[in-house]
Design a protein around this motif. Structure first.
Motif, PDB file in Angstrom:
ATOM      1  N   LYS A   1      43.266  28.561  34.946  1.00 34.10           N
ATOM      2  CA  LYS A   1      42.858  28.826  36.301  1.00 34.10           C
ATOM      3  C   LYS A   1      43.794  29.944  36.992  1.00 34.10           C
ATOM      4  O   LYS A   1      43.750  30.389  38.046  1.00 34.10           O
ATOM      5  N   GLU A   2      44.565  30.658  36.107  1.00 30.27           N
ATOM      6  CA  GLU A   2      45.710  31.595  36.349  1.00 30.27           C
ATOM      7  C   GLU A   2      44.862  32.969  36.387  1.00 30.27           C
ATOM      8  O   GLU A   2      43.925  33.208  35.541  1.00 30.27           O
ATOM      9  N   PRO A   3      44.984  33.906  37.274  1.00 23.99           N
ATOM     10  CA  PRO A   3      44.324  35.099  37.362  1.00 23.99           C
ATOM     11  C   PRO A   3      44.569  36.120  36.159  1.00 23.99           C
ATOM     12  O   PRO A   3      43.483  36.519  35.848  1.00 23.99           O
ATOM     13  N   GLU A   4      45.716  35.857  35.144  1.00 17.71           N
ATOM     14  CA  GLU A   4      45.868  36.823  34.133  1.00 17.71           C
ATOM     15  C   GLU A   4      44.798  36.293  33.032  1.00 17.71           C
ATOM     16  O   GLU A   4      44.224  36.954  32.255  1.00 17.71           O
ATOM     17  N   TYR A   5      44.806  34.991  32.984  1.00 16.27           N
ATOM     18  CA  TYR A   5      43.854  34.306  31.896  1.00 16.27           C
ATOM     19  C   TYR A   5      42.332  34.934  32.311  1.00 16.27           C
ATOM     20  O   TYR A   5      41.539  35.198  31.481  1.00 16.27           O
ATOM     21  N   ARG A   6      42.011  34.757  33.466  1.00 14.54           N
ATOM     22  CA  ARG A   6      40.512  34.951  34.018  1.00 14.54           C
ATOM     23  C   ARG A   6      40.330  36.592  33.720  1.00 14.54           C
ATOM     24  O   ARG A   6      39.132  36.719  33.426  1.00 14.54           O
TER      25      ARG A   6
END
Length: 114
Positions: A97-102
């Protein structure tokens, strides 16, 4: 078209159809079933449990790769091959759910046409 939104002709938010448990069909065959799905504008995705196909791996697919849904047969069709999905970044339960993963997921799926 935004990668994290369902195509307007594929999913009608007013229908409140839950995709969990639906079979997921890649362009070249079944890859697993929907383990989790979200429906928020700009943040929608499905988590696919591939089961024994790739050793129990889960993958995250942005909503935009869903090309059609068959509620009667409980199928979700996606615009990616089995190999493209298998080679996707590893699903990470702790950071998905983290922006970096997305961003990593978006970069990966965004490079394919359609």
């Amino acid at each position: 078209m935004e990668l994290w939104d369902y195509r307007p002709d594929v999913y009608d938010r007013g229908r409140s159809l839950d995709l969990v448990g639906f079979h997921v069909q890649a362009t070249d065959g079944k890859i697993g079933s929907v383990d989790e799905a979200t429906y928020e504008v700009g943040e929608s995705y499905i988590i696919v449990d591939t089961g024994p196909w790739i050793f129990g791996k889960k993958v995250m697919l942005p909503a935009q790769v869903v090309t059609s849904i068959d509620p009667q047969e409980r199928n979700v069709f996606v615009a990616r091959t089995k190999a493209e999905i298998k080679d996707a970044p590893e699903f990470d339960e702790g950071t998905f759910k983290e922006p970096e993963y997305r961003a990593r997921i978006g970069d990966y799926y965004g490079r394919f046409p359609g």
